[in-house]
Design an enzyme around this catalytic site. Structure first.
Site, short mmCIF file in Angstrom:
data_model
loop_
_atom_site.label_atom_id
_atom_site.label_comp_id
_atom_site.label_asym_id
_atom_site.label_seq_id
_atom_site.Cartn_x
_atom_site.Cartn_y
_atom_site.Cartn_z
CG ASP A 7 26.75 13.97 38.69
OD1 ASP A 7 25.66 14.44 39.05
OD2 ASP A 7 27.64 13.62 39.48
CD GLU A 9 29.97 14.60 43.00
OE1 GLU A 9 29.59 15.19 44.04
OE2 GLU A 9 29.36 13.64 42.50
CG ASP A 52 27.22 18.75 55.93
OD1 ASP A 52 27.79 18.08 56.80
OD2 ASP A 52 26.32 19.58 56.17
CG HIS A 57 32.73 15.57 46.84
ND1 HIS A 57 33.97 15.85 47.38
CD2 HIS A 57 32.02 16.74 46.89
CE1 HIS A 57 34.00 17.11 47.75
NE2 HIS A 57 32.83 17.68 47.48
CG HIS A 152 27.53 11.20 45.49
ND1 HIS A 152 26.39 11.63 44.86
CD2 HIS A 152 27.12 10.51 46.58
CE1 HIS A 152 25.33 11.22 45.55
NE2 HIS A 152 25.76 10.55 46.61
CG ASP A 157 27.23 9.86 40.75
OD1 ASP A 157 27.50 8.69 41.05
OD2 ASP A 157 27.12 10.77 41.58
#
Length: 233
Positions: A7, A9, A52, A57, A152, A157
């Site tokens: 995963d 970010e 956003d 995160h 997140h 994740d």
């Protein structure tokens, strides 16, 4: 089989518009067992995150200021994932960002370094059509504890994704991985010469034969007489 659950970010949603990777988290499973050999790094993207994205995160520009740039971690990352089966939720998003980062350094795309990429979002949509299939939704549906996920984070994740995947597949790796390599790559396969055994032949008795013929007749009737085996008199 070596699987890497991955995963990322990012600073925003659009790799093609210059958004960058700020965190990579990877969890390794070997033959469906956690190894503890994980990969996790924060990355200085040399730009701010969109508001956003920051709300998702919570990783600030100030926190990332002293972190390594992607160029400093690229070789270690590629060495870690090389030859593995990669599993990602919504794979097109993460691979687009990683391909952009790799391309800036003259590296080939992610898929060329690994054995295959499986998208669990696509898999979940096939299994649960018409339902929400976000990672949080799958955790809730499959009984995976995600109570520690308030924001997140790539490593968290990736760990949740590994748990979700195990629940989704229940051992069916051979049916789900990409076909460009055998799912059992790396597993020992001892060969046994059956000619060395005196194997008995056990014939069906009259009752078993009658039951078998009855089942065939029922299947033939259900198909409207379209079965291909010879009909009994």
């Amino acid at each position: 089989m070596r699987q890497i659950f991955l995963d990322t970010e990012t600073t925003g949603l659009f790799a093609e518009q210059g958004d960058r990777v700020i965190e990579i988290g990877c969890v390794e499973l070997l033959n469906r067992k956690y190894t503890g050999n994980n990969f996790h790094v924060y990355i200085n993207p040399e730009r701010d995150s969109h508001e956003d994205a920051l709300r998702v995160h919570g990783i600030t520009t100030e926190f990332l200021r002293d972190k390594p740039k992607f160029s400093a971690v690229a070789d270690d990352f590629l060495a870690y994932i090389r030859g593995a089966h990669i599993v990602i939720h919504n794979a097109s998003f993460d691979t687009a960002f990683l391909d952009a980062e790799l391309g800036r350094l003259g590296h080939r795309p992610l898929a060329t370094h690994v054995r295959g990429v499986l998208d669990t979002l696509a898999l979940a949509k096939e299994m649960f059509p018409g339902k929400r299939n976000s990672l949080d939704a799958l955790c809730s549906r499959l009984g995976v504890d995600n109570s520690g996920r308030t924001l997140h984070g790539a490593l968290l994740d990736a760990e949740l994704l590994a748990d979700v995947y195990i629940h989704l597949t229940r051992g069916q790796d051979a049916l789900l991985m990409d076909s460009d390599g055998p799912a059992s790559q790396g597993l020992a396969r001892p060969e046994v010469d059956l000619r060395s055994f005196n194997l008995p032949v056990v014939a069906a008795n009259a009752q078993e034969l009658a039951a078998h013929l009855e089942v065939l007749a029922q299947i033939d009737k259900s198909s409207g007489g379209k079965t291909q085996w010879p009909k009994t008199a």
